[in-house]
Design an enzyme around this catalytic site. Structure first.
Site: not given
Length: 778
Positions: A475, A544
């Site tokens: 990430d 997301d």
């Protein structure tokens, strides 16, 4: 295939030709890019220069009709009469910016180039043409235009290499990976734009006079403007018409521009963004740009997408992961967030295994003092308060349940409240004398420093070496700011050197040390969904935002350039965390299945019938995994704003979903068109079983049932948990011709009455159809 005749160069792919040649003054003239041409059949397509145009500057006094401002070029310069947007801007040893690169020689080689080793390049079967240009004043300043032909994919890659042997430094302010001038400008530019949780929305703008730019300045390829874009000819659609597609094998700041000229020509270019870019090229040094890729088709946007998909799967994805099955995962983030322990994780894993999940992924919160976003980032040691017995013990327990194990990292960033920052505050990207700007309570580590790169490699590798970890989610949750490194004398090199540092880290970790670990890229979702990352990470977390309705827009855009095997999607709970929208469980699956399927929820909070539905979903996905991940993907707008269909096929089986984008009482009839069906073949069409929870009928139950239950009473709630009403199954047999024309489907709920053959969809409802080619009886 690359052909050369009298310094005319013809690059042929399976269905296209790209042609350019040397002019009488040594410049490279772009002649043609389009459907296949016979060898060197260029007299008809070449732009004619039969009269001097007022206001132009002649290249030489005696060249009445030769002006660089009206010549269709392969790569132009500055200061010699071409006033269009230039692909390069160099500050030369004499203090000027004027360049005049002309043909010197060329080479043709088999294979794909590797650049200078700092940037990822496409690999595999290819042929490469390198055209060597020299500047008329500084002959020791050379510019190589490199063309790599991936014939079977109908893709051509381009990059440039600038070598300085002048004896003095040359400063690069701009150096595009490619440029070309097209003879007409009647195109629409299609870009993928958005932001966090709304990535890759497709926007169309008609090309007009002046400059249209698609770029990123945030330090990454960005969720604001993906580097990929299309040029659609007037009238082009999903299935028909001329389309050109472009992309960049790069993960940093990018820049693409199209410019309509005074005579309706079109200049196109792409490369590293010139934003805050200033590179000192010392004598004896070479600068290599990222590869740009391009493709052309007359078959509409679906055909262009297929070209790009095949190119990525065959030439971008690392060989060890090409055409390999991607596992079905459960990611624990939305089930636990930061609040978990060993017992909770094992309970989730146990339930996941019973439903058919293949891999358990432990997300953020397992390391350091990481109980929130504000602390611990950078300290890659296991939090034993949460994971008693440590990580190896947890992984063994997960493996014992029959699940593989994956782990989340964010190695590029650091919290101020961390041991790492307290020990090495100089490793954070900050500017002396300025208070740093903070994103998500964190700063970015300076990857231009070799000691920082070493720390990341050693820290992550140490964790991966302690346990049987098969997957890493990498990430990166903020943008770059306060761009500065004490190790760089030239701060204009920071952005590019950061990305080169990232590529080095990924290469050392996942190519050299842990080549079998499946890497999933992530950057607050799709902030770094690009070809550069895909050279290391075979799949990328798309967004997301897991809301199925939003994902239709996001995945519709991202799959225009990136194949389903790279697109990571999760089914999550409703109401959705990003939108508070409630969508059917079936639709969440019907959207997430087009790509790499995962789940991000707590199975223990689902009703019994929902668990049964998930188990059926996963079993169906596994049965058709190869089609969903590697089939030929087609998108069809059936009714603008109301109905859309996604379809994927391996040539024998077609999986076709139909989505209700909105629902109106007494809706129109649905016609399912299947463009990939083959003429002369017979097919069976079966709908995947679809159910509607009893509680969704609300007060209608009072009308439909002889007993009058309370819609929110104990009886309805109990039935709702355990039972869902099946809609009528559809089954047809028809020809390929009928499917291509469109077949009528059962009616949707009309607002009154009920029939067992009725389709019960509502807003955001959907159906999935399995269409199989029948064996010939001959």
């Amino acid at each position: 295939m690359i052909r050369v005749q009298n310094n005319v160069f013809q690059l042929d792919t399976a269905h296209t030709s790209y042609v350019f040649g040397e002019t009488e003054h040594g410049h490279l003239e772009h002649l043609y890019y389009g459907a296949s041409l016979p060898p060197f059949d260029i007299d008809g397509v070449r732009l004619k220069h039969t009269a001097e145009i007022g206001g132009t500057v002649r290249y030489r006094e005696e060249t009445e009709t030769y002006s660089l401002d009206t010549l269709s070029q392969e790569y132009s310069g500055i200061g010699k009469g071409d006033y269009r947007h230039a692909p390069l801007e160099l500050l030369l040893p004499d203090g000027t910016f004027t360049t005049d690169f002309v043909y010197d020689s060329h080479t043709v080689t088999d294979g794909a180039p590797t650049g200078d080793g700092t940037l990822p390049f496409a690999t595999g079967k290819a042929q490469t043409l390198t055209v060597h240009l020299i500047d008329r004043k500084y002959a020791e300043l050379t510019l190589d235009l490199v063309y790599t032909v991936f014939e079977e994919c109908d893709v051509i890659a381009r990059h440039v290499e600038l070598t300085n042997n002048t004896g003095d430094a040359v400063y690069i302010r701009k150096l595009m990976s490619f440029m070309m001038d097209l003879p007409r400008a009647d195109y629409t530019m299609v870009t993928l734009d958005g932001g966090w949780a709304k990535e890759a929305h497709m926007h169309e703008r008609a090309v007009s006079y002046g400059l249209q730019v698609n770029d990123s300045t945030v330090g990454a390829s960005s969720n604001r403007h993906n580097p990929a874009f299309l040029l659609k000819a007037r009238g082009a659609s999903e299935l028909h018409g001329e389309v050109l597609g472009f992309n960049l094998v790069y993960s940093g700041n990018h820049y693409s521009a199209v410019e309509q000229g005074n005579h309706d020509t079109l200049r196109v270019m792409s490369g590293i963004s010139p934003h805050c870019f200033l590179w000192k090229l010392h004598t004896g040094e070479r600068f290599v740009t990222p590869q740009a890729v391009m493709s052309y088709t007359t078959g509409g946007t679906n055909a262009l997408a297929d070209n790009m998909h095949r190119f990525v799967n065959e030439h971008i994805i690392r060989e060890a992961f090409r055409y390999t099955d991607r596992p079905v995962v459960i990611n624990n983030w939305e089930a636990n967030f930061f609040h978990f322990n060993r017992r909770k994780l094992l309970a989730l894993a146990k339930k996941a295994k019973t439903l058919g999940v293949e891999m358990f992924v432990l997300d953020d919160g397992w390391f350091g003092k990481r109980d929130s976003e504000t602390a611990g980032l950078g300290d890659w040691t296991v939090n034993r308060k949460k994971l008693r017995g440590g990580l190896p013990s947890l992984v063994k327990a997960i493996n014992k349940k029959g699940l593989r194990f994956g782990l989340w990292f964010e190695p590029e960033c650091v919290n101020a409240d961390s041991n790492l920052y307290r020990m090495h505050p100089e490793w954070a990207v900050t500017i002396p004398g300025r208070e740093p700007s903070i994103g998500r309570h964190q700063m970015v580590l300076d990857l231009t420093r070799p000691e920082v790169r070493d720390y990341i490699v050693e820290s992550v590798s140490a964790i991966l070496s302690t346990a049987n970890i098969d997957y890493v989610k990498w990430d990166y949750n903020r943008q770059l700011s306060d761009m500065y490194s004490a190790t760089l004398p030239q701060q204009g090199e920071f952005f590019h050197r950061y990305i080169c540092g990232l590529y080095e880290v990924l290469r050392r970790l996942f190519v050299e040390r842990h080549p079998t670990v499946l890497l999933e890229g992530c950057s607050s979702g799709g902030n770094r969904f690009d070809l550069g990352m895909l050279c290391f990470a075979p799949q990328i977390w798309t967004s997301d935002n897991t809301d199925a309705a939003e994902r239709l827009d996001i995945q519709r855009g991202i799959t225009q350039f990136y194949p389903l095997s790279t697109v990571s999607n999760h089914v999550s709970m409703t109401p959705n965390l990003q939108t508070l929208r409630i969508t059917p469980l079936s639709t969440r699956f019907h959207v997430a299945a087009y790509g790499v399927l995962g789940y991000e929820l707590d199975f223990r909070e689902m009703t019994p019938w929902e668990c049964k539905a998930v188990k059926r979903q996963i079993a169906f996905y596994k049965e058709h995994r190869r089609v969903f991940q590697y089939g030929t993907f087609t998108k069809c707008i059936l009714k603008e704003g109301e109905r859309e269909s996604w379809q994927v096929t391996d040539g024998k089986t077609i999986l076709a979903s139909l989505y209700n984008l909105s629902f109106h009482t007494s809706p129109g009839r649905d016609i399912l068109t299947v463009p990939s069906a083959k003429s002369g073949c017979r097919y069976t069409v079966e709908s995947l079983p679809h159910h509607l929870p009893v509680g969704n009928f609300g007060g209608m139950l009072k009308y439909a049932l002889p007993v009058v239950p309370k819609p929110d009473g104990w009886l309805v709630r109990t039935v709702h948990r355990h039972y869902a009403l099946p809609e009528g199954a559809e089954s047809y047999e028809c020809s390929g011709e009928a499917l291509r024309h469109g077949i009528g489907l059962a009616m949707q709920f009309t607002g009154a009455g009920f029939d067992t053959r009725m389709r019960l969809l509502g807003d955001w409802g959907s159906n999935l159809y399995v269409i199989k080619e029948q064996e010939s009886k001959e």
